[in-house]
Scaffold this active site. Structure first.
Site, short mmCIF file in Angstrom:
data_model
loop_
_atom_site.label_atom_id
_atom_site.label_comp_id
_atom_site.label_asym_id
_atom_site.label_seq_id
_atom_site.Cartn_x
_atom_site.Cartn_y
_atom_site.Cartn_z
N LYS A 78 20.38 36.48 7.77
CA LYS A 78 19.14 36.65 8.53
C LYS A 78 19.38 36.78 10.04
O LYS A 78 18.44 37.01 10.79
CB LYS A 78 18.19 35.47 8.27
N TYR A 100 4.38 28.81 -6.21
CA TYR A 100 4.27 29.30 -4.82
C TYR A 100 2.80 29.47 -4.44
O TYR A 100 2.34 28.95 -3.42
CB TYR A 100 5.02 30.62 -4.67
N LYS A 107 16.17 39.73 1.90
CA LYS A 107 15.30 39.06 0.93
C LYS A 107 15.71 39.23 -0.53
O LYS A 107 15.12 38.62 -1.41
CB LYS A 107 13.85 39.53 1.12
N ARG A 124 14.53 23.44 11.85
CA ARG A 124 13.24 22.99 11.32
C ARG A 124 13.22 21.48 11.08
O ARG A 124 12.15 20.86 11.14
CB ARG A 124 12.88 23.75 10.05
N PHE A 151 7.85 49.36 -13.53
CA PHE A 151 7.46 48.63 -14.74
C PHE A 151 6.44 49.43 -15.53
O PHE A 151 5.49 49.99 -14.98
CB PHE A 151 6.83 47.27 -14.38
N ARG A 152 6.64 49.44 -16.83
CA ARG A 152 5.66 50.03 -17.75
C ARG A 152 4.41 49.14 -17.77
O ARG A 152 4.49 47.92 -17.56
CB ARG A 152 6.28 50.10 -19.15
N ILE A 155 8.57 38.53 8.29
CA ILE A 155 7.37 38.70 9.13
C ILE A 155 7.52 37.98 10.47
O ILE A 155 7.23 38.58 11.52
CB ILE A 155 6.11 38.23 8.37
N TYR A 196 1.26 38.77 -14.78
CA TYR A 196 1.40 39.99 -13.98
C TYR A 196 0.04 40.45 -13.46
O TYR A 196 -0.93 40.53 -14.22
CB TYR A 196 2.03 41.10 -14.82
N SER A 206 -1.44 33.10 1.47
CA SER A 206 -0.94 34.20 0.64
C SER A 206 -2.00 34.69 -0.32
O SER A 206 -2.83 33.91 -0.80
CB SER A 206 0.27 33.72 -0.16
#
Length: 321
Positions: free
Chosen positions: A38, A141, A178, A53, A201-202, A11, A280, A114
């Protein structure tokens, strides 16, 4: 002068390209520049200075009077990483230092939060700041992002303008590096190209048929437009959702990818891995009314429009934004 952290990433590198489009060329990019895969994300862009950084805060102490805006988009984004110390270091504590510097030097700040902060979505997907301390993310995360949001809201010392953006499922150019954390569209394209088919995915939830799990997929070009808007707007500080506002199924995503590639659909299903099953998400959808209410009025790409642009103008051409 505009600073973009995490600038070699997905991004942020698109944001640098978008800033260049509007002739903002006095850009300082901050990252760990040792990751060779990258490098192409920033190739050809107009950049004033590269700052590691680790050296950023020393650099900022010298140059803060020249800095007009900071986009703090650098973070560890791996949702399968479970070492909390990694996130405390890179997502929480580094972000606190950025915030405190912006408050001290009075530099406006946009930072990346996020949608992972919403966890299973039992409290919905409304960017109401009163509910942020009640959210229960499903992985370290998401916890690191929510911990910073909570901390930011508690601060008395603030930048004169700040915004935290809860990115939903962002896809688009410049995510080639990524690996497993790239968007489902990126993986779908590569599977279809290689095998002529793709695997989803099922469902393990009786309320959702296989492939009907839903996400708010948002095109990166919309994400950077919102960043540009906030850079110019500079009022109504707060935390905002940033999705398309419309949940779509993985099946729709897959079918649109086949269509953009001109290939007949061929979709298989596999069980969701057991280590992911308990955490999930079956549905995410950003309530975008708060951003709309402060004046952001551009339409968002539909899934059909975004997938077609991404596949045909970037993935098939192996191009960067």
């Amino acid at each position: 002068m505009i600073v973009v952290t995490g600038a070699a990433g997905f991004i942020p590198s698109c944001l640098v390209g978008r800033l260049n489009q509007d002739n903002f060329n006095d850009i300082v990019v901050v990252d760990n520049f040792s990751v060779a895969k990258k490098e192409n994300n920033l190739k050809g862009k107009k950049i004033k200075e590269f700052v590691d950084r680790e050296n950023f805060f020393d650099w900022l102490e010298e140059h803060y009077e020249e800095v007009e805006f900071i986009f703090h988009l650098g973070a560890r984004t791996d949702t399968t990483e479970f070492n909390k110390e990694v996130f405390d270091l890179l997502n929480l504590n580094y972000s606190k230092k950025v915030w405190n510097a912006c408050a001290e030097y009075q530099i406006p700040l946009v930072y990346a939060s996020s949608a992972a902060t919403y966890g299973s979505g039992t409290l919905g997907y409304d960017d109401n700041e009163a509910t942020i301390p009640l959210l229960k993310p499903l992985n370290p995360y998401g916890e690191s992002k929510n911990d910073f949001d909570i901390w930011a809201l508690e601060q008395t010392a603030k930048p004169f303008f700040w915004a935290g953006l809860k990115f939903f499922n962002v896809y688009g150019p410049n995510e080639y590096h990524k690996g497993k954390m790239a968007s489902v569209i990126f993986h779908a394209y590569n599977q279809i190209k290689e095998k002529g088919s793709m695997t989803l995915f099922r469902s393990h939830n009786p309320d959702y048929a296989d492939g009907e799990q839903m996400r708010d997929f948002v095109y990166v070009k919309d994400v950077v437009e919102v960043c540009m808007f906030l850079m110019h707007h500079r009022k109504n500080s707060g935390i905002y959702n940033l999705g398309s506002g419309k949940a779509r199924t993985f099946m729709a995503l897959a079918l649109n990818t086949f269509d953009a590639m001109g290939i007949d659909p061929n979709i298989d299903f596999m069980d969701t891995p057991e280590n992911l099953r308990d955490n999930y998400q079956y549905f995410t959808e950003a309530n975008m009314s708060k951003l709309r209410a402060i004046g952001y009025d551009k339409p968002f790409y539909t899934l059909e429009e975004g997938v077609k642009d991404y596949v045909q103008n970037y993935l098939m051409e192996r191009k960067y934004y």
